[in-house]
Design an enzyme around this catalytic site. Structure first.
Site, PDB file in Angstrom:
ATOM      1  N   GLY A   8       0.825  -1.214   0.000  1.00  0.00           N
ATOM      2  CA  GLY A   8       0.000   0.000   0.000  1.00  0.00           C
ATOM      3  C   GLY A   8       0.849   1.249   0.000  1.00  0.00           C
ATOM      4  N   ARG A  11      -0.301   5.506  -1.650  1.00  0.00           N
ATOM      5  CA  ARG A  11      -1.018   6.656  -1.066  1.00  0.00           C
ATOM      6  C   ARG A  11      -0.865   6.674   0.453  1.00  0.00           C
ATOM      7  NH1 ARG A  11      -6.450   6.010  -1.586  1.00  0.00           N
ATOM      8  NH2 ARG A  11      -6.352   3.883  -2.382  1.00  0.00           N
ATOM      9  N   ASP A  59      -2.376  -7.623  -5.558  1.00  0.00           N
ATOM     10  CA  ASP A  59      -3.500  -7.465  -4.640  1.00  0.00           C
ATOM     11  C   ASP A  59      -3.192  -8.247  -3.367  1.00  0.00           C
ATOM     12  OD1 ASP A  59      -5.863  -7.613  -3.243  1.00  0.00           O
ATOM     13  OD2 ASP A  59      -7.101  -8.152  -4.973  1.00  0.00           O
ATOM     14  N   VAL A  60      -3.012  -7.547  -2.249  1.00  0.00           N
ATOM     15  CA  VAL A  60      -2.618  -8.226  -1.007  1.00  0.00           C
ATOM     16  C   VAL A  60      -3.694  -9.167  -0.468  1.00  0.00           C
ATOM     17  CG1 VAL A  60      -1.051  -6.341  -0.287  1.00  0.00           C
ATOM     18  CG2 VAL A  60      -3.394  -6.415   0.616  1.00  0.00           C
ATOM     19  N   TYR A 153     -13.130  -4.731  10.863  1.00  0.00           N
ATOM     20  CA  TYR A 153     -11.827  -4.050  10.899  1.00  0.00           C
ATOM     21  C   TYR A 153     -11.127  -4.275  12.244  1.00  0.00           C
ATOM     22  CZ  TYR A 153      -8.688   0.015  10.064  1.00  0.00           C
ATOM     23  OH  TYR A 153      -7.613   0.842   9.882  1.00  0.00           O
TER      24      TYR A 153
HETATM   25  P1  NAP Z   1      -5.336   4.911   2.123  1.00  0.00           P
HETATM   26  O1  NAP Z   1      -4.936   6.329   2.032  1.00  0.00           O
HETATM   27  O2  NAP Z   1      -6.733   4.499   1.778  1.00  0.00           O
HETATM   28  O3  NAP Z   1      -4.298   4.050   1.221  1.00  0.00           O
HETATM   29  C1  NAP Z   1      -4.463   2.669   1.165  1.00  0.00           C
HETATM   30  C2  NAP Z   1      -3.280   2.071   0.453  1.00  0.00           C
HETATM   31  O4  NAP Z   1      -3.416   0.631   0.492  1.00  0.00           O
HETATM   32  C3  NAP Z   1      -3.195   2.441  -1.006  1.00  0.00           C
HETATM   33  O5  NAP Z   1      -1.831   2.514  -1.363  1.00  0.00           O
HETATM   34  C4  NAP Z   1      -3.878   1.265  -1.704  1.00  0.00           C
HETATM   35  O6  NAP Z   1      -3.449   1.040  -3.051  1.00  0.00           O
HETATM   36  C5  NAP Z   1      -3.422   0.125  -0.827  1.00  0.00           C
HETATM   37  N1  NAP Z   1      -4.301  -1.039  -0.905  1.00  0.00           N
HETATM   38  C6  NAP Z   1      -5.584  -1.156  -0.482  1.00  0.00           C
HETATM   39  N2  NAP Z   1      -6.053  -2.390  -0.744  1.00  0.00           N
HETATM   40  C7  NAP Z   1      -5.034  -3.069  -1.345  1.00  0.00           C
HETATM   41  C8  NAP Z   1      -4.890  -4.372  -1.872  1.00  0.00           C
HETATM   42  N3  NAP Z   1      -5.901  -5.252  -1.839  1.00  0.00           N
HETATM   43  N4  NAP Z   1      -3.695  -4.732  -2.421  1.00  0.00           N
HETATM   44  C9  NAP Z   1      -2.654  -3.852  -2.470  1.00  0.00           C
HETATM   45  N5  NAP Z   1      -2.739  -2.600  -1.993  1.00  0.00           N
HETATM   46  C10 NAP Z   1      -3.912  -2.202  -1.439  1.00  0.00           C
HETATM   47  O7  NAP Z   1      -5.098   4.319   3.583  1.00  0.00           O
HETATM   48  P2  NAP Z   1      -4.195   4.865   4.793  1.00  0.00           P
HETATM   49  O8  NAP Z   1      -5.020   5.748   5.628  1.00  0.00           O
HETATM   50  O9  NAP Z   1      -2.886   5.326   4.289  1.00  0.00           O
HETATM   51  O10 NAP Z   1      -4.025   3.488   5.610  1.00  0.00           O
HETATM   52  C11 NAP Z   1      -2.808   2.758   5.633  1.00  0.00           C
HETATM   53  C12 NAP Z   1      -2.903   1.750   6.765  1.00  0.00           C
HETATM   54  O11 NAP Z   1      -3.093   2.441   7.996  1.00  0.00           O
HETATM   55  C13 NAP Z   1      -4.073   0.778   6.640  1.00  0.00           C
HETATM   56  O12 NAP Z   1      -3.691  -0.495   7.077  1.00  0.00           O
HETATM   57  C14 NAP Z   1      -5.106   1.350   7.592  1.00  0.00           C
HETATM   58  O13 NAP Z   1      -5.999   0.367   8.057  1.00  0.00           O
HETATM   59  C15 NAP Z   1      -4.217   1.897   8.677  1.00  0.00           C
HETATM   60  N6  NAP Z   1      -4.824   2.946   9.490  1.00  0.00           N
HETATM   61  C16 NAP Z   1      -5.179   4.146   8.955  1.00  0.00           C
HETATM   62  C17 NAP Z   1      -5.752   5.127   9.774  1.00  0.00           C
HETATM   63  C18 NAP Z   1      -6.149   6.485   9.269  1.00  0.00           C
HETATM   64  O14 NAP Z   1      -6.727   7.259  10.058  1.00  0.00           O
HETATM   65  N7  NAP Z   1      -5.891   6.833   8.026  1.00  0.00           N
HETATM   66  C19 NAP Z   1      -5.966   4.856  11.125  1.00  0.00           C
HETATM   67  C20 NAP Z   1      -5.590   3.626  11.631  1.00  0.00           C
HETATM   68  C21 NAP Z   1      -5.013   2.680  10.811  1.00  0.00           C
HETATM   69  P3  NAP Z   1      -4.162   1.802  -4.317  1.00  0.00           P
HETATM   70  O15 NAP Z   1      -3.691   3.233  -4.264  1.00  0.00           O
HETATM   71  O16 NAP Z   1      -3.651   1.080  -5.518  1.00  0.00           O
HETATM   72  O17 NAP Z   1      -5.634   1.683  -4.105  1.00  0.00           O
END
Ligand code: NAP
Length: 242
Positions: A8, A11, A59-60, A153
């Site tokens: 991931g 982004r 795709d993970v 989740y």
């Molecule tokens: P995000 O902005 O939605 O980015 C998600 C990333 O994961 C993107 O690079 C996306 O790739 C990739 N991804 C999603 N599904 C995938 C799949 N099946 N195979 C490969 N890549 C995949 O999310 P984020 O906020 O940065 O979150 C990153 C991590 O932090 C996640 O594990 C999330 O649960 C955790 N987290 C986030 C928050 C928050 O507040 N943002 C809080 C707690 C935990 P594409 O660009 O190709 O779609």
């Protein structure tokens, strides 16, 4: 050349992690699912900072896709070891359990939890043989305390936390560490629909965090400096009580 895989990495938090890990001198394998444009932007930013990397689309949530991609890479780089793995890719599909669709339960478990199993299992053998490895899993506040509307989740992230603690004890003697970083509310696409002003009152620091604040902690745990820390979960949440 030293190699690190960040899932991931196109982004949000993953992009920030790629940039930090590259600063440590790693050639970063930037995984993503579909957003090639954003993944290329991550790679360009790494190169502009003087680092190196490459894209690795898979795709993970799909075990065959994981195996094919990682096997292909190993075939082309038979003597190289991926010594840092950041399991960051994640999705959420929130609903109260009474309204939750079966596929939303499965999608969230496959993407956030099963991915940890399949990717880690694939790479850990080399780390053990090499007697060095750093695995950092990006989990969530939701996986520590549970949040209503997120049974899928919370189960997935809680599962990764428990699995990390177990794995940490399996591989500690081999100088492979396994830790988790648990963000609270971080400004990324994942939280884009949440109004910061509606939520910030419950956060002691009175604001959402940014991706770099998470990436700094992940980068430390992924570095040789974190040599005596394993099986830990570090929260990056502005003081939210967990
Ligand atoms: P995000 O902005 O939605 O980015 C998600 C990333 O994961 C993107 O690079 C996306 O790739 C990739 N991804 C999603 N599904 C995938 C799949 N099946 N195979 C490969 N890549 C995949 O999310 P984020 O906020 O940065 O979150 C990153 C991590 O932090 C996640 O594990 C999330 O649960 C955790 N987290 C986030 C928050 C928050 O507040 N943002 C809080 C707690 C935990 P594409 O660009 O190709 O779609």
């Amino acid at each position: 050349m030293k190699f690190a895989l960040v899932t991931g990495g196109s982004r949000g938090i993953g992009k920030a992690i790629c940039l930090e890990i590259a600063k440590q001198g790693y050639h970063v394998l930037i995984n993503y699912r579909s957003n090639t444009e954003e993944a290329e932007d991550t790679l360009n930013q790494i190169k502009n900072n003087g680092g190196s990397g490459e894209l690795m689309q898979f795709d993970v949530s799909n075990p065959e896709d994981i195996k094919t991609s990682l096997d292909n890479w190993k075939e082309k780089n038979p003597d190289s070891v991926i010594e840092v793995l950041i399991n960051n890719a994640g999705i959420r599909k929130d609903a109260l359990i009474v309204w939750m669709k079966d596929e939303d339960w499965k999608d969230v478990l496959n993407t956030n939890l099963d991915s940890f199993y399949y990717i880690t299992k694939h790479l850990i053998q080399d780390m053990i043989v090499n007697k060095y490895g750093r695995i950092v899993n990006v989990v969530s506040l939701s996986g520590i305390k549970g949040l209503p509307g997120q049974t899928n989740y919370s189960a997935a992230k809680g599962g990764v936390i428990a699995a990390s603690k177990a794995l940490a004890q399996e591989v500690a003697k081999k100088n492979v560490t396994v830790n988790c970083v648990a963000p609270g509310f971080i400004k990324t696409d994942m939280t884009a629909e949440l109004e910061e002003k509606d939520y910030k009152r419950m956060i002691p620091m009175n604001r959402f965090g940014n991706a770099e604040e998470v990436a700094n902690v992940v980068s430390f745990l992924a570095s040789p400096k974190a040599s005596y820390i394993t099986g830990e979960v570090i929260s990056v949440n502005g003081g939210l009580y967990t």
